[in-house]
Design a protein around this motif. Structure first.
Motif, PDB file in Angstrom:
ATOM      1  N   HIS A  16       0.834  -1.206   0.000  1.00 45.72           N
ATOM      2  CA  HIS A  16       0.000   0.000   0.000  1.00 45.72           C
ATOM      3  C   HIS A  16       0.871   1.259   0.000  1.00 45.72           C
ATOM      4  N   MET A  17       1.921   1.255   0.807  1.00 47.63           N
ATOM      5  CA  MET A  17       2.794   2.429   0.914  1.00 47.63           C
ATOM      6  C   MET A  17       3.610   2.641  -0.359  1.00 47.63           C
ATOM      7  N   TYR A  18       4.087   1.547  -0.959  1.00 50.06           N
ATOM      8  CA  TYR A  18       4.806   1.674  -2.232  1.00 50.06           C
ATOM      9  C   TYR A  18       3.879   2.200  -3.322  1.00 50.06           C
ATOM     10  N   ALA A  19       2.642   1.729  -3.335  1.00 56.09           N
ATOM     11  CA  ALA A  19       1.679   2.208  -4.333  1.00 56.09           C
ATOM     12  C   ALA A  19       1.448   3.706  -4.173  1.00 56.09           C
ATOM     13  N   ILE A  49       4.727   5.619  -5.485  1.00 51.76           N
ATOM     14  CA  ILE A  49       4.826   5.657  -6.948  1.00 51.76           C
ATOM     15  C   ILE A  49       3.727   6.539  -7.526  1.00 51.76           C
ATOM     16  N   ALA A  50       2.516   6.400  -6.983  1.00 49.31           N
ATOM     17  CA  ALA A  50       1.385   7.187  -7.478  1.00 49.31           C
ATOM     18  C   ALA A  50       1.625   8.681  -7.292  1.00 49.31           C
ATOM     19  N   ALA A  51       2.145   9.067  -6.126  1.00 50.93           N
ATOM     20  CA  ALA A  51       2.387  10.489  -5.856  1.00 50.93           C
ATOM     21  C   ALA A  51       3.385  11.062  -6.855  1.00 50.93           C
ATOM     22  N   LYS A 102       4.296  -3.579  -7.693  1.00 48.67           N
ATOM     23  CA  LYS A 102       4.370  -2.209  -7.183  1.00 48.67           C
ATOM     24  C   LYS A 102       4.004  -1.201  -8.276  1.00 48.67           C
ATOM     25  N   ALA A 103       4.587  -1.398  -9.467  1.00 45.36           N
ATOM     26  CA  ALA A 103       4.349  -0.464 -10.563  1.00 45.36           C
ATOM     27  C   ALA A 103       2.894  -0.503 -11.010  1.00 45.36           C
ATOM     28  N   PHE A 104       2.336  -1.702 -11.101  1.00 44.48           N
ATOM     29  CA  PHE A 104       0.936  -1.838 -11.519  1.00 44.48           C
ATOM     30  C   PHE A 104       0.010  -1.106 -10.549  1.00 44.48           C
ATOM     31  N   LEU A 105       0.197  -1.350  -9.255  1.00 43.77           N
ATOM     32  CA  LEU A 105      -0.683  -0.726  -8.265  1.00 43.77           C
ATOM     33  C   LEU A 105      -0.364   0.754  -8.075  1.00 43.77           C
ATOM     34  N   GLY A 106       0.886   1.138  -8.301  1.00 45.02           N
ATOM     35  CA  GLY A 106       1.220   2.559  -8.264  1.00 45.02           C
ATOM     36  C   GLY A 106       0.467   3.324  -9.333  1.00 45.02           C
ATOM     37  N   LYS A 118       9.357   8.449 -22.624  1.00 43.66           N
ATOM     38  CA  LYS A 118       9.616   8.915 -21.262  1.00 43.66           C
ATOM     39  C   LYS A 118       9.753   7.680 -20.372  1.00 43.66           C
ATOM     40  N   TRP A 119      10.972   7.403 -19.918  1.00 41.28           N
ATOM     41  CA  TRP A 119      11.258   6.232 -19.099  1.00 41.28           C
ATOM     42  C   TRP A 119      11.213   6.613 -17.617  1.00 41.28           C
ATOM     43  N   ILE A 120      10.532   5.805 -16.803  1.00 46.30           N
ATOM     44  CA  ILE A 120      10.414   6.096 -15.369  1.00 46.30           C
ATOM     45  C   ILE A 120      10.820   4.858 -14.571  1.00 46.30           C
ATOM     46  N   PRO A 121      12.059   4.783 -14.075  1.00 47.28           N
ATOM     47  CA  PRO A 121      12.461   3.676 -13.202  1.00 47.28           C
ATOM     48  C   PRO A 121      11.915   3.913 -11.787  1.00 47.28           C
ATOM     49  N   ILE A 122      11.051   3.037 -11.307  1.00 46.98           N
ATOM     50  CA  ILE A 122      10.394   3.295 -10.023  1.00 46.98           C
ATOM     51  C   ILE A 122      11.351   3.204  -8.845  1.00 46.98           C
ATOM     52  N   ALA A 123      12.475   2.499  -9.014  1.00 47.41           N
ATOM     53  CA  ALA A 123      13.430   2.383  -7.908  1.00 47.41           C
ATOM     54  C   ALA A 123      14.043   3.736  -7.557  1.00 47.41           C
TER      55      ALA A 123
END
Length: 250
Positions: free
Chosen positions: A54-57, A60-62, A86-90, A149-154
């Motif tokens: 939930h927190m990772y989502a 990433i969403a923010a 994580k990326a899907f739910l973000g 536009k590439w976005i590495p979530i790490a």
């Protein structure tokens, strides 16, 4: 693209969206492990709890909201693993429509990727830094004029988590785009709503008699509808646990 229609004879869900679902599970099962990913011949295990997911989502969403991407579409290009979830739910938490795709390894896969990008009208790709470098190197000519536009979530800072604003979505809101393999023609997309997902998960739960004590094992690709809907989102819907691995390791 076609829109998926629910079967009214199947029991429905009480949740209003996937955001509602995970937020609730994180509240009632904060310390429960939802996913365990096995890698390196099952010698390494990576766990994530409902609260952590939930927190990772939110984090990433923010960041996606900070970039002004709400309402847009983004390709998810990851190997199997918890980062994919994580990326899907973000994306879901940001009201950015995720488009699961298979990372290109052959020129044919690049043609498929181009077809999906054209059809979904997106140039945004969420991926890993390593995969971004690999694809950019091997397909530099094909990608040179695509303005991606590439976005590495790490690379997304934890500080964004507190900036998340819950979007206004409901069962009629678009959740993600699912594409066919394109083995005989160009890939075809299906628009899947939050209601479609919740409806499908309720159907699987009723048919298989699953509950929150169920432990699932999966190895199907996460860009595949059965891998995503059955192996990843079903345990999340139940409040259960899934142990999964890469199709290649299996």
């Amino acid at each position: 693209m076609e829109k998926l229609i629910d079967n009214p004879t199947i029991p429905n869900s009480n949740y209003s969206s996937m955001i509602d679902l995970l937020s609730h599970k994180a509240m009632i099962h904060p310390e429960k492990v939802v996913y365990t990913f096995l890698s390196n011949d099952n010698q390494d295990e990576t766990d994530i709890t409902y609260q952590e997911l939930h927190m990772y989502a939110q984090q990433i969403a923010a960041y996606l909201q900070h970039l002004g991407l709400e309402g847009q579409r983004a390709l998810l290009m990851y190997p199997s693993g918890i980062d994919y979830v994580k990326a899907f739910l973000g994306c879901i938490y940001a009201n950015v429509t995720p488009v699961p795709v298979y990372p290109p390894g052959l020129s044919r896969n690049m043609e498929r990727l181009k077809a999906i990008m054209d059809d979904s009208a997106t140039n945004i790709i969420l991926t890993t830094t390593q995969l971004h470098s690999k694809i950019s190197f091997h397909f530099s000519d094909e990608l040179s004029n695509m303005n991606l536009k590439w976005i590495p979530i790490a690379d997304i800072s934890h500080d964004y988590r507190d900036q998340w604003s819950q979007p206004k979505v409901d069962k009629e809101s678009l959740a993600f785009l699912q594409y066919t393999s394109g083995s005989t023609s160009s890939p075809k997309g299906v628009m899947v709503t939050h209601g479609n997902i919740l409806h499908n998960e309720a159907m699987i739960k009723a048919a298989c008699q699953h509950n929150e004590d169920t432990v699932m094992l999966g190895w199907l690709p996460m860009y595949h509808d059965m891998g995503l809907i059955g192996n990843i989102l079903q345990p999340l819907y139940l409040g259960a646990k899934c142990v999964f691995m890469s199709p290649m390791d299996f």
